[in-house]
Design a protein around this motif. Sequence first.
Motif, PDB file in Angstrom:
ATOM      1  N   PHE A  55       0.606  -1.450  -0.436  1.00 17.25           N
ATOM      2  CA  PHE A  55       0.137   0.422   0.409  1.00 17.25           C
ATOM      3  C   PHE A  55       1.082   1.284  -0.285  1.00 17.25           C
ATOM      4  N   LEU A  56       2.717   1.430   0.534  1.00 15.03           N
ATOM      5  CA  LEU A  56       2.938   2.080  -0.079  1.00 15.03           C
ATOM      6  C   LEU A  56       3.496   2.409  -1.189  1.00 15.03           C
ATOM      7  N   GLY A  57       3.474   1.230  -1.960  1.00 21.74           N
ATOM      8  CA  GLY A  57       3.910   1.468  -3.285  1.00 21.74           C
ATOM      9  C   GLY A  57       2.601   3.236  -4.112  1.00 21.74           C
ATOM     10  N   SER A  58       3.857   3.641  -6.021  1.00 23.45           N
ATOM     11  CA  SER A  58       3.149   3.553  -6.107  1.00 23.45           C
ATOM     12  C   SER A  58       1.980   3.154  -6.914  1.00 23.45           C
ATOM     13  N   GLY A  59       1.230   2.328  -7.387  1.00 16.93           N
ATOM     14  CA  GLY A  59      -0.584   2.025  -8.138  1.00 16.93           C
ATOM     15  C   GLY A  59      -1.448   2.031  -6.729  1.00 16.93           C
ATOM     16  N   MET A  60      -0.838   1.978  -5.618  1.00 18.46           N
ATOM     17  CA  MET A  60      -1.373   2.000  -4.601  1.00 18.46           C
ATOM     18  C   MET A  60      -1.670   3.524  -3.455  1.00 18.46           C
ATOM     19  N   GLN A  61      -0.661   4.667  -3.489  1.00 19.40           N
ATOM     20  CA  GLN A  61      -0.971   5.793  -3.106  1.00 19.40           C
ATOM     21  C   GLN A  61      -1.522   6.299  -4.317  1.00 19.40           C
ATOM     22  N   THR A  62      -1.265   6.047  -5.334  1.00 21.23           N
ATOM     23  CA  THR A  62      -2.214   7.323  -6.530  1.00 21.23           C
ATOM     24  C   THR A  62      -3.401   7.103  -6.164  1.00 21.23           C
ATOM     25  N   SER A  63      -3.524   5.451  -6.137  1.00 22.68           N
ATOM     26  CA  SER A  63      -5.161   5.357  -6.235  1.00 22.68           C
ATOM     27  C   SER A  63      -5.901   6.094  -4.876  1.00 22.68           C
ATOM     28  N   ARG A  64      -5.001   5.796  -4.113  1.00 24.19           N
ATOM     29  CA  ARG A  64      -5.588   6.364  -2.744  1.00 24.19           C
ATOM     30  C   ARG A  64      -5.673   7.850  -2.158  1.00 24.19           C
ATOM     31  N   LYS A  65      -5.158   8.622  -3.481  1.00 24.14           N
ATOM     32  CA  LYS A  65      -5.051  10.257  -3.920  1.00 24.14           C
ATOM     33  C   LYS A  65      -6.439  10.822  -4.257  1.00 24.14           C
ATOM     34  N   SER A  98       3.703  -1.122  -7.758  1.00 28.18           N
ATOM     35  CA  SER A  98       4.207  -0.542  -8.926  1.00 28.18           C
ATOM     36  C   SER A  98       2.233  -0.728  -9.868  1.00 28.18           C
ATOM     37  N   GLY A  99       2.309  -0.298 -10.835  1.00 31.57           N
ATOM     38  CA  GLY A  99       0.674  -0.635 -11.875  1.00 31.57           C
ATOM     39  C   GLY A  99      -0.279   1.096 -11.456  1.00 31.57           C
ATOM     40  N   ALA A 100      -0.789   1.334 -13.156  1.00 32.04           N
ATOM     41  CA  ALA A 100      -1.429   2.328 -12.297  1.00 32.04           C
ATOM     42  C   ALA A 100      -2.610   2.380 -12.394  1.00 32.04           C
ATOM     43  N   PRO A 101      -3.379   3.863 -11.614  1.00 32.55           N
ATOM     44  CA  PRO A 101      -4.840   2.818 -11.705  1.00 32.55           C
ATOM     45  C   PRO A 101      -5.863   3.049 -12.936  1.00 32.55           C
ATOM     46  N   VAL A 102      -6.877   3.489 -12.895  1.00 39.52           N
ATOM     47  CA  VAL A 102      -8.171   3.126 -14.066  1.00 39.52           C
ATOM     48  C   VAL A 102      -8.945   3.257 -13.587  1.00 39.52           C
ATOM     49  N   THR A 107      -4.685   6.256 -15.505  1.00 42.20           N
ATOM     50  CA  THR A 107      -4.368   7.663 -14.720  1.00 42.20           C
ATOM     51  C   THR A 107      -2.804   7.986 -14.533  1.00 42.20           C
ATOM     52  N   PRO A 108      -2.289   9.440 -14.565  1.00 45.93           N
ATOM     53  CA  PRO A 108      -0.743   9.099 -14.076  1.00 45.93           C
ATOM     54  C   PRO A 108      -0.275   8.762 -13.434  1.00 45.93           C
ATOM     55  N   ILE A 109       0.913   8.316 -12.561  1.00 49.45           N
ATOM     56  CA  ILE A 109       1.507   8.048 -11.139  1.00 49.45           C
ATOM     57  C   ILE A 109       1.741   9.541 -10.572  1.00 49.45           C
ATOM     58  N   THR A 110       1.263   8.872  -9.321  1.00 47.84           N
ATOM     59  CA  THR A 110       1.380  10.587  -8.467  1.00 47.84           C
ATOM     60  C   THR A 110       2.477  10.367  -7.838  1.00 47.84           C
ATOM     61  N   HIS A 111       3.339   9.233  -7.703  1.00 45.02           N
ATOM     62  CA  HIS A 111       3.966   9.023  -6.130  1.00 45.02           C
ATOM     63  C   HIS A 111       5.334   8.331  -7.564  1.00 45.02           C
ATOM     64  N   ARG A 112       6.069   8.436  -7.062  1.00 45.13           N
ATOM     65  CA  ARG A 112       7.412   7.611  -7.262  1.00 45.13           C
ATOM     66  C   ARG A 112       7.162   6.059  -7.446  1.00 45.13           C
ATOM     67  N   ASP A 113       8.124   5.598  -8.857  1.00 46.53           N
ATOM     68  CA  ASP A 113       7.459   3.836  -9.031  1.00 46.53           C
ATOM     69  C   ASP A 113       8.575   3.091  -8.707  1.00 46.53           C
ATOM     70  N   ASP A 114       9.737   2.757  -7.861  1.00 36.41           N
ATOM     71  CA  ASP A 114      10.563   2.637  -7.946  1.00 36.41           C
ATOM     72  C   ASP A 114      10.879   1.642  -6.561  1.00 36.41           C
ATOM     73  N   ALA A 115       9.766   1.788  -6.361  1.00 36.48           N
ATOM     74  CA  ALA A 115       9.568   1.480  -4.457  1.00 36.48           C
ATOM     75  C   ALA A 115      10.235  -0.736  -4.720  1.00 36.48           C
ATOM     76  N   TYR A 116       9.749  -1.296  -4.069  1.00 36.17           N
ATOM     77  CA  TYR A 116       9.682  -2.747  -3.979  1.00 36.17           C
ATOM     78  C   TYR A 116       9.416  -2.737  -2.505  1.00 36.17           C
ATOM     79  N   ARG A 117       9.994  -4.435  -2.063  1.00 38.32           N
ATOM     80  CA  ARG A 117       9.671  -3.749  -0.528  1.00 38.32           C
ATOM     81  C   ARG A 117      10.831  -3.362   0.037  1.00 38.32           C
ATOM     82  N   GLY A 118      11.177  -2.492  -0.039  1.00 37.12           N
ATOM     83  CA  GLY A 118      12.470  -1.898   0.301  1.00 37.12           C
ATOM     84  C   GLY A 118      11.740  -0.773   1.103  1.00 37.12           C
ATOM     85  N   ILE A 119      10.827  -0.019   0.323  1.00 39.25           N
ATOM     86  CA  ILE A 119      10.102   1.364   1.344  1.00 39.25           C
ATOM     87  C   ILE A 119       9.730   0.705   2.637  1.00 39.25           C
TER      88      ILE A 119
END
Length: 377
Positions: free
Chosen positions: A125-135, A271-275, A299-311
Amino acid sequence: MEPIRVGIIGVGNVLNQYLDKIGVHPDVNVVALADVNPDAVKARAAEYSVAKALSPDELLADDEVELVLNLTPPKLHAPVTLQAIAAGKHVLSEKPFATSLEEAQHILDAAREAGVKVGSAPTTFLGSGMQTSRKLIDDGWIGEPVAAFASFACRGYEHWHPNVDPFYSPGAGPMLDIGPYLITNLVNFFGPVKRVSATTPRSSETRPRPGKDGEVIHIKTPTHVTGTLDFESGATATVMVSWDIWNHNLPHLEVYGTGGSLAAPNPDHFSGAPVLRRGEPGDLALDMTPPGGGDWRETPITHRDDAYRGIGLAEFGYAIRKGLEPRTGGDFAYHVLEVLLAFEASSEQGRHIEIESTCQRPRPLPSVGPQEPYRFD
């Protein structure tokens, strides 16, 4: 900020998913690896240029280690976490947080007494796909969110996993293995859960063991779970996880609001873009728009997109340094576990299960561009 010094216990396959892209988080310094298999830990330490290859006891006694990442098998999550707490270490554990609420409460009590922070993956949920969805949800693009559907289904893991028996044992199964990805993301979207109602059958008592004529896998946990969640916010969600299904045409995670719908990316990924699809006049006709029809837009991604589990390590370390509760912290981890376990309890008892715990809805991450450092304030 001084990098958080991390020691990792358990060097199996999941280790790659934390360390392959750890370089994008300069505020994480992996100083030691540990495992009960000395040859394996030496090989993995060499692979990732980690200075120390230790036994678990040696790692817990190492003063350089501040934060322990617990990557042991699920049944060992609670015991190893408690050992690390007793050694004065903060602990981030792979999912599940524990296999019972009693274990989880023991962890919270021990951490509170020791003055350390604990928490649990998954952190998708900290990754770009879910943070963009949350936003998009928070900014009102689908109106007021009222419902969701979340699913993950396949034919089981025995066809590719080399050690599948633990997955079909108590404390595992699809709900505790893949369910955490769905529930953590739903709590990220809607906040804490109030009530669970579910049914949890298993299709058989045994399964053939692939490649072993006459051998079977004994099934000791539900393999098909369906249920509904009622959230404190008033929203509801339908959840299905299964290892009894060959294939399907269902979304991984969709959120429905008073003004439209959002198809989030796979909650098992970072990662991944919400629709997004806003409500359309054709939806109101007698012959309404068919499922999947209409104007769905990536939709465009609103967060950096290379997090992986290290985030998860980076966010946890930031919280330690700043004296904050991690977004994946103990109360959040306990609440998610209580929800996961409530599915089987509801089915066995034939009633709704009221969730006794609560938690804060995780704070959203600030938006950052592709070349900007990750931020966790």
